[in-house]
Design a protein around this motif. Structure first.
Motif, PDB file in Angstrom:
ATOM      1  N   GLN A   1      -3.722   0.830   7.690  1.00 58.70           N
ATOM      2  CA  GLN A   1      -4.668   1.191   6.643  1.00 58.70           C
ATOM      3  C   GLN A   1      -5.075   2.648   6.826  1.00 58.70           C
ATOM      4  O   GLN A   1      -5.163   3.145   7.951  1.00 58.70           O
ATOM      5  CB  GLN A   1      -5.913   0.301   6.706  1.00 58.70           C
ATOM      6  CG  GLN A   1      -5.704  -1.125   6.244  1.00 58.70           C
ATOM      7  CD  GLN A   1      -5.732  -1.250   4.723  1.00 58.70           C
ATOM      8  OE1 GLN A   1      -5.869  -0.258   4.005  1.00 58.70           O
ATOM      9  NE2 GLN A   1      -5.587  -2.465   4.231  1.00 58.70           N
TER      10      GLN A   1
ATOM     11  N   ALA B   1      -5.251   2.385  -5.138  1.00 55.09           N
ATOM     12  CA  ALA B   1      -5.657   1.028  -5.514  1.00 55.09           C
ATOM     13  C   ALA B   1      -4.555   0.463  -6.367  1.00 55.09           C
ATOM     14  O   ALA B   1      -3.797   1.210  -6.967  1.00 55.09           O
ATOM     15  CB  ALA B   1      -6.971   1.076  -6.290  1.00 55.09           C
TER      16      ALA B   1
ATOM     17  N   ARG C   1     -10.879  -2.233   0.073  1.00 49.44           N
ATOM     18  CA  ARG C   1      -9.431  -2.337   0.295  1.00 49.44           C
ATOM     19  C   ARG C   1      -9.034  -3.799   0.527  1.00 49.44           C
ATOM     20  O   ARG C   1      -8.061  -4.289  -0.048  1.00 49.44           O
ATOM     21  CB  ARG C   1      -9.009  -1.506   1.512  1.00 49.44           C
ATOM     22  CG  ARG C   1      -9.259  -0.018   1.436  1.00 49.44           C
ATOM     23  CD  ARG C   1      -8.185   0.725   0.714  1.00 49.44           C
ATOM     24  NE  ARG C   1      -6.868   0.590   1.322  1.00 49.44           N
ATOM     25  CZ  ARG C   1      -5.808   1.296   0.926  1.00 49.44           C
ATOM     26  NH1 ARG C   1      -5.920   2.166  -0.063  1.00 49.44           N
ATOM     27  NH2 ARG C   1      -4.636   1.134   1.490  1.00 49.44           N
TER      28      ARG C   1
ATOM     29  N   VAL D   1       0.832  -1.182   0.000  1.00 47.38           N
ATOM     30  CA  VAL D   1       0.000   0.000   0.000  1.00 47.38           C
ATOM     31  C   VAL D   1       0.874   1.242   0.000  1.00 47.38           C
ATOM     32  O   VAL D   1       1.729   1.413   0.851  1.00 47.38           O
ATOM     33  CB  VAL D   1      -0.906   0.020   1.249  1.00 47.38           C
ATOM     34  CG1 VAL D   1      -1.777   1.254   1.241  1.00 47.38           C
ATOM     35  CG2 VAL D   1      -1.766  -1.230   1.292  1.00 47.38           C
TER      36      VAL D   1
END
Length: 260
Positions: A180, A21, A110, A13
């Motif tokens: 996240q 994405a 996600r 990420v």
């Protein structure tokens, strides 16, 4: 040949693009859909001070990971392998879940896209300490739990190639979690636009599926049966001359993933 760069490092990420994405080979990265980074940070950045032998030894020991980090990595691999949304959600920091709140569709997206990455329950773990302030300020999201380390899981994929999944992790209340982002109002507007783009792409894939016939279809189904989606993407692109996002969707539909 097109997928060769993809085989070295799968994804992690992007810490500077919280609403990011994954961008795969041959998939254009639009402003609303920033790519995940395709390489891990360099072990020794240019201009960094030279480490002493003792410091290098300490760094090498840290890279092996603690028992707690190994246990966490196996939980991640198990959740990804079984595509268990509830189990994966438990590996995200409580502060992040509280921040995301009712925007569960964002978190579900996600996690679902993380499930698209190949994984193996047998892997070699490497832990890399991240530099301070690695998360760049963003007008779209924040990180309630800041990442402090990069967790790299190197493994052999079903087709025999070696792959690596890299994920940013951190600690909260003494426990390890996957880092996240938490979107704000602007981030959710951006996410909505991204979802619209994906819906349009799914319609294009459904149209393209009408042209998928034998012998190519049988080849794709055989590769899917071997859990070798990457080779199936490659066959689709070379035989049907579709771009990567379209072939990725075709393989997903042939795999029975209606909501890919």
């Amino acid at each position: 040949m097109l997928l060769k760069p993809f085989r070295t490092i799968l994804a992690f990420v992007a810490l500077t693009a919280p609403i990011a994405a994954p961008a795969y080979p041959q998939e254009s990265a639009k402003p609303q859909e920033s790519p995940w980074a395709m390489r891990a940070p360099a072990a020794v950045p240019q201009g960094a001070p030279t480490l002493s032998a003792q410091q290098r030894a300490a760094e090498a020991a840290e890279e092996k990971g603690t028992p707690e980090q190994h246990a966490f990595a196996h939980k991640v691999a198990n959740a990804m392998s079984s595509k268990d949304y509830a189990a994966m959600k438990e590996l995200i920091a409580p502060s992040t879940l509280k921040c995301i709140g009712k925007n569960d569709d964002y978190l579900e997206d996600r996690i679902k896209r993380q499930f698209e990455l190949p994984i193996n329950r047998k892997f070699k773990l490497k832990i890399t300490k991240l530099p301070p302030n690695i998360t760049a300020p963003s007008k779209y999201a924040t990180y309630p739990m800041l990442p402090t380390h990069l967790m790299s899981m190197d493994f052999t994929a079903p087709d025999g190639n070696h792959d690596t999944v890299n994920l940013p992790i951190g600690q909260e209340a003494g426990n390890w979690y996957e880092a996240q982002p938490c979107p704000n109002e602007a981030g959710m507007v951006r996410f909505g636009k991204l979802q619209h783009m994906r819906a349009m792409q799914r319609e294009r894939v459904k149209t393209a599926m009408l042209q998928v016939k034998d012998p190519v279809k049988s080849q794709l189904l055989a590769l899917i049966g071997k859990h070798d989606e990457i080779s199936a993407w490659r066959v689709c692109m070379s035989s049907l001359h579709y771009d990567f996002p379209t072939c990725k969707g075709i393989v997903a539909l042939l795999s029975g993933q209606e909501d890919y």
